[in-house]
Design a protein around this motif. Structure first.
Motif, PDB file in Angstrom:
ATOM      1  N   LEU A 102       0.834  -1.198   0.000  1.00 40.36           N
ATOM      2  CA  LEU A 102       0.000   0.000   0.000  1.00 40.36           C
ATOM      3  C   LEU A 102       0.875   1.258   0.000  1.00 40.36           C
ATOM      4  O   LEU A 102       0.659   2.175  -0.809  1.00 40.36           O
ATOM      5  N   ALA A 103       1.864   1.308   0.885  1.00 39.24           N
ATOM      6  CA  ALA A 103       2.752   2.466   0.945  1.00 39.24           C
ATOM      7  C   ALA A 103       3.571   2.600  -0.341  1.00 39.24           C
ATOM      8  O   ALA A 103       3.790   3.711  -0.833  1.00 39.24           O
ATOM      9  N   SER A 104       4.007   1.470  -0.885  1.00 44.39           N
ATOM     10  CA  SER A 104       4.820   1.486  -2.104  1.00 44.39           C
ATOM     11  C   SER A 104       4.043   1.965  -3.319  1.00 44.39           C
ATOM     12  O   SER A 104       4.633   2.395  -4.314  1.00 44.39           O
ATOM     13  N   SER A 105       2.725   1.906  -3.242  1.00 43.22           N
ATOM     14  CA  SER A 105       1.918   2.386  -4.365  1.00 43.22           C
ATOM     15  C   SER A 105       1.956   3.909  -4.469  1.00 43.22           C
ATOM     16  O   SER A 105       1.674   4.465  -5.532  1.00 43.22           O
ATOM     17  N   VAL A 106       2.303   4.582  -3.361  1.00 46.14           N
ATOM     18  CA  VAL A 106       2.367   6.050  -3.396  1.00 46.14           C
ATOM     19  C   VAL A 106       3.780   6.584  -3.169  1.00 46.14           C
ATOM     20  O   VAL A 106       4.058   7.740  -3.488  1.00 46.14           O
ATOM     21  N   SER A 107       4.690   5.765  -2.629  1.00 46.81           N
ATOM     22  CA  SER A 107       6.029   6.247  -2.295  1.00 46.81           C
ATOM     23  C   SER A 107       7.115   5.287  -2.784  1.00 46.81           C
ATOM     24  O   SER A 107       6.907   4.074  -2.836  1.00 46.81           O
ATOM     25  N   LYS A 108       8.254   5.869  -3.101  1.00 47.24           N
ATOM     26  CA  LYS A 108       9.405   5.068  -3.518  1.00 47.24           C
ATOM     27  C   LYS A 108      10.277   4.674  -2.331  1.00 47.24           C
ATOM     28  O   LYS A 108      11.242   3.919  -2.490  1.00 47.24           O
ATOM     29  N   ASN A 109       9.953   5.194  -1.154  1.00 43.09           N
ATOM     30  CA  ASN A 109      10.795   4.970   0.023  1.00 43.09           C
ATOM     31  C   ASN A 109       9.979   4.358   1.160  1.00 43.09           C
ATOM     32  O   ASN A 109       9.344   5.078   1.936  1.00 43.09           O
ATOM     33  N   VAL A 110      10.006   3.042   1.252  1.00 46.89           N
ATOM     34  CA  VAL A 110       9.235   2.326   2.261  1.00 46.89           C
ATOM     35  C   VAL A 110      10.153   1.315   2.940  1.00 46.89           C
ATOM     36  O   VAL A 110      10.898   0.601   2.267  1.00 46.89           O
ATOM     37  N   MET A 111      10.092   1.266   4.265  1.00 47.90           N
ATOM     38  CA  MET A 111      10.896   0.270   4.973  1.00 47.90           C
ATOM     39  C   MET A 111      10.190  -0.141   6.257  1.00 47.90           C
ATOM     40  O   MET A 111       9.321   0.572   6.764  1.00 47.90           O
ATOM     41  N   GLU A 112      10.564  -1.307   6.774  1.00 48.40           N
ATOM     42  CA  GLU A 112      10.055  -1.764   8.058  1.00 48.40           C
ATOM     43  C   GLU A 112      10.828  -1.070   9.183  1.00 48.40           C
ATOM     44  O   GLU A 112      12.020  -0.775   9.042  1.00 48.40           O
ATOM     45  N   SER A 113      10.160  -0.805  10.292  1.00 49.05           N
ATOM     46  CA  SER A 113      10.821  -0.189  11.429  1.00 49.05           C
ATOM     47  C   SER A 113      10.045  -0.496  12.699  1.00 49.05           C
ATOM     48  O   SER A 113       8.857  -0.186  12.798  1.00 49.05           O
ATOM     49  N   ASN A 114      10.724  -1.085  13.673  1.00 50.99           N
ATOM     50  CA  ASN A 114      10.050  -1.343  14.942  1.00 50.99           C
ATOM     51  C   ASN A 114       9.929  -0.043  15.741  1.00 50.99           C
ATOM     52  O   ASN A 114      10.485   0.991  15.365  1.00 50.99           O
ATOM     53  N   HIS A 115       9.200  -0.116  16.852  1.00 53.56           N
ATOM     54  CA  HIS A 115       8.943   1.092  17.638  1.00 53.56           C
ATOM     55  C   HIS A 115      10.221   1.719  18.166  1.00 53.56           C
ATOM     56  O   HIS A 115      10.371   2.947  18.185  1.00 53.56           O
ATOM     57  N   GLU A 116      11.173   0.903  18.593  1.00 52.32           N
ATOM     58  CA  GLU A 116      12.414   1.428  19.154  1.00 52.32           C
ATOM     59  C   GLU A 116      13.144   2.310  18.135  1.00 52.32           C
ATOM     60  O   GLU A 116      13.584   3.423  18.453  1.00 52.32           O
ATOM     61  N   LYS A 117      13.237   1.828  16.905  1.00 54.71           N
ATOM     62  CA  LYS A 117      13.917   2.615  15.869  1.00 54.71           C
ATOM     63  C   LYS A 117      13.072   3.812  15.454  1.00 54.71           C
ATOM     64  O   LYS A 117      13.591   4.903  15.186  1.00 54.71           O
ATOM     65  N   ARG A 118      11.752   3.619  15.427  1.00 51.44           N
ATOM     66  CA  ARG A 118      10.866   4.707  15.002  1.00 51.44           C
ATOM     67  C   ARG A 118      10.936   5.881  15.971  1.00 51.44           C
ATOM     68  O   ARG A 118      10.801   7.041  15.566  1.00 51.44           O
ATOM     69  N   LYS A 119      11.171   5.620  17.245  1.00 48.97           N
ATOM     70  CA  LYS A 119      11.325   6.704  18.220  1.00 48.97           C
ATOM     71  C   LYS A 119      12.516   7.585  17.844  1.00 48.97           C
ATOM     72  O   LYS A 119      12.451   8.814  17.951  1.00 48.97           O
ATOM     73  N   TYR A 120      13.593   6.963  17.378  1.00 52.05           N
ATOM     74  CA  TYR A 120      14.778   7.731  16.989  1.00 52.05           C
ATOM     75  C   TYR A 120      14.559   8.439  15.652  1.00 52.05           C
ATOM     76  O   TYR A 120      15.110   9.528  15.425  1.00 52.05           O
ATOM     77  N   ILE A 121      13.764   7.825  14.788  1.00 54.92           N
ATOM     78  CA  ILE A 121      13.407   8.490  13.529  1.00 54.92           C
ATOM     79  C   ILE A 121      12.643   9.775  13.835  1.00 54.92           C
ATOM     80  O   ILE A 121      12.919  10.843  13.269  1.00 54.92           O
ATOM     81  N   HIS A 122      11.698   9.675  14.766  1.00 56.60           N
ATOM     82  CA  HIS A 122      10.892  10.838  15.129  1.00 56.60           C
ATOM     83  C   HIS A 122      11.745  11.897  15.822  1.00 56.60           C
ATOM     84  O   HIS A 122      11.589  13.105  15.561  1.00 56.60           O
ATOM     85  N   LEU A 123      12.641  11.478  16.689  1.00 59.22           N
ATOM     86  CA  LEU A 123      13.532  12.417  17.368  1.00 59.22           C
ATOM     87  C   LEU A 123      14.409  13.156  16.358  1.00 59.22           C
ATOM     88  O   LEU A 123      14.575  14.385  16.447  1.00 59.22           O
ATOM     89  N   THR A 124      14.960  12.427  15.402  1.00 61.33           N
ATOM     90  CA  THR A 124      15.769  13.049  14.353  1.00 61.33           C
ATOM     91  C   THR A 124      14.952  14.067  13.574  1.00 61.33           C
ATOM     92  O   THR A 124      15.436  15.160  13.248  1.00 61.33           O
TER      93      THR A 124
END
Length: 250
Positions: free
Chosen positions: A138-160
């Motif tokens: 579903l995400a790939s149908s609208v974006s070229k940049n899709v990846m899996e990410s658990n909550h621990e990593k996503r917290k750092y993505i959001h902080l960045t």
């Protein structure tokens, strides 16, 4: 697959629009703000409701972090997938007996700003491989940049993202206060801002640093401190310069 979007804010609008532009139909957009829902419904031709939540295979919750848990209780269907779009919350914040997921778009959203959806990264987390496949496609149908990410990593993505976007935008606001105080059009600074952002597409941010702090130009630093009248801006100026000098061991 029947998809229902929950929310009427910036994120709900843009994800809905991204889907519609790619021919992905939405069964409904649901929320409390009838005025905003009506606008989205009219523009994107999506049925809306403030009262009745349609049956769906996938519910995407696009509301404030503080509301995600409570809103998720409105979904009583068990055999469905529910995803929130928060960068900082775990999927377990969702309250229901359905399958839980995160569908996080890394972007700053404003309804008035047109976006290139294919460039927006999406980060996916689910409870099983099949749901991962579903949301990834579903995400790939609208974006070229899709990846899996658990909550621990996503917290750092959001902080960045907060450092790279929210803090930077606050500095723009402080900079405009200074230019406004001297009746200097802030538009004159836009080419500089654009070049600064464009530069880090080609050069690592640390290598692209310029300015009096990295040059250790104490005369200019002291002059600037004398010019700043706002205590909050002066504190920011000193803190930022100290951080730059410490990074470069000056």
């Amino acid at each position: 697959m029947q998809i229902v979007m929950i929310g009427s804010g910036n994120v709900a609008y843009h994800i809905a629009k991204a889907f519609v532009l790619k021919g992905i139909s939405l069964a409904q957009i649901f929320g409390r703000n009838e005025k905003e829902l009506s606008k989205i419904s009219e523009e994107l031709n999506i049925p809306y409701s403030t009262e009745h939540l349609e049956d769906a295979d996938l519910y995407i919750i696009c509301v404030s972090d503080n509301s995600v848990g409570e809103v998720s209780k409105l979904i009583t269907k068990k055999n469905c997938l529910v995803a929130h779009t928060s960068g900082s919350l775990p999927k377990e914040v969702l309250n229901g007996e359905y399958r839980k997921a995160s569908f996080y778009p890394l972007q700053t959203f404003s309804k008035s700003k047109t976006l290139e959806y294919e460039k927006i990264p999406f980060f996916i987390e689910t409870e099983n491989d099949q749901d991962t496949k579903t949301l990834f496609e579903l995400a790939s149908s609208v974006s070229k940049n899709v990846m899996e990410s658990n909550h621990e990593k996503r917290k750092y993505i959001h902080l960045t993202a907060v450092f790279a976007c929210n803090f930077v935008n606050h500095l723009f606001s402080r900079a405009k206060e200074i230019s406004d105080s001297q009746e200097i059009p802030f538009d004159y600074f836009l080419p500089l801002i654009d070049e600064t952002v464009q530069k880090i597409h080609e050069i690592e941010p640390k290598m692209a640093q310029t300015g009096p702090a990295v040059r250790n130009d104490l005369r200019v630093l002291e002059l600037h401190e004398q010019l700043i009248q706002n205590e909050e801006s002066l504190s920011i100026y000193k803190t930022m310069n100290h951080s730059i000098q410490k990074m470069y061991e000056l």
